[in-house]
Scaffold this active site. Structure first.
Site, short mmCIF file in Angstrom:
data_model
loop_
_atom_site.label_atom_id
_atom_site.label_comp_id
_atom_site.label_asym_id
_atom_site.label_seq_id
_atom_site.Cartn_x
_atom_site.Cartn_y
_atom_site.Cartn_z
N GLU A 165 0.86 -1.17 0.27
CA GLU A 165 -0.05 0.49 -0.20
C GLU A 165 0.66 1.52 -0.39
OE1 GLU A 165 -2.52 -0.39 2.68
OE2 GLU A 165 -3.12 -2.84 2.34
N GLU A 270 -6.26 -10.71 -1.99
CA GLU A 270 -6.34 -10.83 -0.38
C GLU A 270 -8.16 -10.73 -0.99
OE1 GLU A 270 -5.75 -7.30 1.67
OE2 GLU A 270 -3.19 -7.88 1.91
O1 9MR Z 1 -7.36 -8.40 7.98
C1 9MR Z 1 -6.50 -7.43 8.31
C2 9MR Z 1 -7.14 -6.87 10.04
O2 9MR Z 1 -7.53 -8.46 11.11
C3 9MR Z 1 -6.42 -5.90 10.65
O3 9MR Z 1 -7.17 -5.64 12.06
C4 9MR Z 1 -6.49 -5.05 10.04
C5 9MR Z 1 -4.93 -3.71 10.41
O4 9MR Z 1 -4.65 -3.28 9.55
O5 9MR Z 1 -4.95 -5.69 8.59
C6 9MR Z 1 -6.55 -6.13 8.26
O6 9MR Z 1 -5.95 -6.78 6.74
C7 9MR Z 1 -4.72 -5.33 5.63
C8 9MR Z 1 -4.20 -6.81 5.13
O7 9MR Z 1 -3.21 -6.65 6.07
C9 9MR Z 1 -3.12 -4.91 4.30
N1 9MR Z 1 -4.21 -5.21 2.72
C10 9MR Z 1 -5.68 -4.57 3.66
C11 9MR Z 1 -6.31 -5.55 5.25
C12 9MR Z 1 -7.51 -5.23 5.39
O8 9MR Z 1 -7.51 -4.17 6.28
#
Ligand code: 9MR
Length: 393
Positions: A165, A270
């Site tokens: 990101e 994802e």
């Molecule tokens: O699914 C993840 C969630 O449990 C966490 O709270 C969050 C914190 O930033 O991150 C989520 O995963 C993210 C991933 O690492 C990067 N792309 C977006 C995902 C969804 O937010």
């Protein structure tokens, strides 16, 4: 030894010999029959890997139903949270590999294509990183983190989300902590370090909304910049946090083609499809978006029980269209990973409004396959017959 006994012994040895020849005879078609059919991984085996992001309970194998589905259906894993910087290195110079080691061991045990997520991301950073203001110190931190983590799992983690990101929606580089302290070059630096630490691992740039034409152009610029400097980058990770209605297949397809034309592979890293109202057009996965004022509002959370059949059908149809597109471009796509195993475990129950009941994946809260699962599998029914055919002797 009597003659009869001798003859019998000889006969038994001959039988044993013939039996062992049969067992060791390489029979390609038989070997390729996936044992677990019907399953997603079996059905899509000749197209791309199919995977899921797994949570801590799954990593430590306390979620029995989850583990059963993971083992049966998927051939690639991503750790949803446990390999992020704040967990791996909570205090400067002090690493905690407890869950990461377990994750990698589970991946090995289940014979998975193991993904590492993620090395350099502005989110989920430990506190100490926010006080690194000097470029030499920031470079040293990145170097130590990448070297330590990637070297530890050299040969065991098969693909890394190296930078996550880094782009704004208009395709420009986000003014993240890394960018502000080190400048744009932090991206090159991270990829270079990862390649040095494990030359065999696939290195991926991962981001959301990569179907957007402006963001797509930003990725193309970023990949070309690395390639022009001879820095290894193997894939673009399209996160794929989508909805029932968007993005359009055309936008997704244009991105698949654009990234593939750069000579890198596309990974859908994802995937999930939200089934809930989204009146603000929140797209992608900007975790800082939060609509607190709607917490507890029933109109924003209409499917607290089962998903109504009509929506279940819409979800199934949407997933089928998406997979049809993925199959059309299977030569360009290495992997399709769902962000979670079942609906109950999805992050979309908490974003962008906390405490909702979302239904974005192929398995429901009881880990039962949904209509969407059957519709995705239906795309491969024809091939399945071929897989199951036992070759004639
Ligand atoms: O699914 C993840 C969630 O449990 C966490 O709270 C969050 C914190 O930033 O991150 C989520 O995963 C993210 C991933 O690492 C990067 N792309 C977006 C995902 C969804 O937010």
């Amino acid at each position: 030894m009597t003659n009869t006994f001798k003859a019998l012994t000889l006969f038994s040895v001959l039988l044993l010999f013939l039996h062992s020849c049969k067992e060791t005879k390489p029979d390609k078609l038989v070997e390729e029959v996936p044992k677990e059919l019907p399953s997603l991984k079996g059905s899509f085996a000749n197209s791309f890997y199919i995977g899921a992001a797994i949570n801590e309970h799954q990593i430590i194998e306390t979620d029995d139903k989850g583990i059963e589905v993971i083992d049966r259906e998927f051939n690639t894993l991503t750790p949803e949270n446990n390999m992020k910087w704040m967990y791996l290195q909570p205090v400067a110079g002090t690493f905690d590999f407890e869950f990461a080691d377990k994750y990698v061991a589970l991946g090995e045990k289940m014979d998975m294509f193991v993904v590492g997520h993620t090395l350099v991301w502005h989110s989920q950073l430990p506190d100490f990183m926010h006080s690194v203001k000097d470029s030499a110190a920031m470079a040293a931190q990145i170097k130590n983190h990448i070297n330590t983590v990637v070297s530890r799992y050299k040969g065991k983690i098969h693909a890394w989300d190296v930078v996550n990101e880094a782009l704004n929606e208009d395709g420009s580089l986000r003014a993240s902590l890394f960018q502000q302290v080190l400048g744009d070059e932090y991206v090159e630096y991270a990829f270079q370090l990862a390649a040095e630490a494990d030359p065999e691992a696939e290195l991926i740039y991962n981001d959301y909304n990569l179907w957007k034409p402006e963001k797509r152009a930003g990725v193309v610029r970023l990949v070309k910049r690395l390639q022009a400097k001879g820095i290894k980058i193997d894939g673009v990770g399209m996160q794929a946090h989508w909805s029932l209605v968007g993005p359009t297949l055309e936008d997704i397809e244009n991105s698949i083609i654009a990234y593939s034309e750069l000579g890198v592979k596309v990974h859908f890293t994802e995937l999930d499809v939200t089934a809930l109202p989204n009146p603000w057009d929140a797209e992608g996965a900007e975790v800082s978006q939060n609509y607190e004022e709607y917490e507890g509002d029933e109109t924003m959370d209409p499917y607290r029980g089962d998903l109504p059949d009509s929506v279940q059908m819409q979800l199934a149809k949407r997933y089928q269209e998406l997979f049809k597109l993925f199959l059309k471009h299977e030569d360009k796509i290495d992997r399709v990973t769902f962000w979670g195993v079942n609906d109950g475990g999805s992050w979309l129950n908490g974003w962008p409004i906390k405490g909702r009941t979302n239904h974005p994946l192929l398995f429901d809260r009881d880990f039962e396959p949904k209509k969407a699962y059957s519709e995705v599998m239906a795309l491969k029914m024809k091939d399945k017959v071929t897989y199951n055919k036992i070759p004639s002797e």
